[in-house]
Scaffold this motif. Sequence first.
Motif: not given
Length: 262
Positions: A54-59, A140-152, A189-195, A255-256
């Motif tokens: 995800a980092v690599a794909r967030t310019p 200012e947030v370009d990448l947002a990661v939801s990290l093994n959190l949704l199930s909680q 508007r950031a790139a997002t990664l849901l795990i 993103s977007a």
Amino acid sequence: MIAEALEWLVTPCPLYVRRLGLLAESIAISARHRRCRRAWAPHLAATRQAILEAVARTPRRRTALIMGSGALHDVPIAELADAFERVLLVDLVHPWPARLRTRHLPQVTLVTDDVTGTLEAVARGEIVPARPFAPLSDPEVDLAVSLNLLSQIPSVPVRRLEGRVADSTLASAVQRLVNAHLSDLGLSRAATLLISDVERVVTDRDGLEIERTSLIAELPEPQADRSWWWDIAPAPEIDTRSSERRRVIARFVPSASGTESL
Ligand SMILES: C[S@@+](CC[C@H](N)C(=O)[O-])C[C@H]1O[C@@H](n2cnc3c(N)ncnc32)[C@H](O)[C@@H]1O
């Protein structure tokens, strides 16, 4: 046991978080990680890999927002700190090992906050609607990661309010909380990664399934780019005759309006 009790005493976190058992859970997760290190390794590697891709794909790399950072078992923190001007680690509990690992990384800020904005009320025995999590709309947030959190998100209110609130009220309230987090991510508007782990499967000694439970309040699974198994509690971790696995999904959204996926 003594070390864990001491950790409970010395880890800074809000009182309502202690009351909800989230500090005890965080300490228990790290203890289980120590016992099941080998079984957890593929899941942790897959999670870190998804974040690195995800980092690599967030310019544009100003701020990375990692929600559910916890003990950083599954966070490639050095790479994130190298790649971004700022890294915000959001959790209700930042255990000492995570504090020590990030102490020398000036780009990293630990944020103690509840992504749903509801848990203080839940600790008092009340259900309130989720509020949008403000950092997700920070430009200012370009990448947002939801990290093994949704199930909680459903499990914490259910544990606290079961038997105190009508089952149907609680069931629909936790579904709304899960949907609110997903829609918060979707509106960013950031790139997002849901795990997220989405399903729990218990198997017997022969590997035959004996139980299967939704971890996301019986909601349909979010669309995923990939999925893998997390052998969270191989026998005899919880029971000598059964093992627990969780199915984890990952979805990257650029993103977007982009359409790239993992
Ligand atoms: C399964 S852990 C994720 C693994 C974690 N990255 C690690 O390496 O330990 C989920 C994390 O989400 C946090 N959490 C649960 N509900 C939360 C909420 N509403 N807001 C913020 N963090 C929350 C927990 O404290 C926990 O650290």
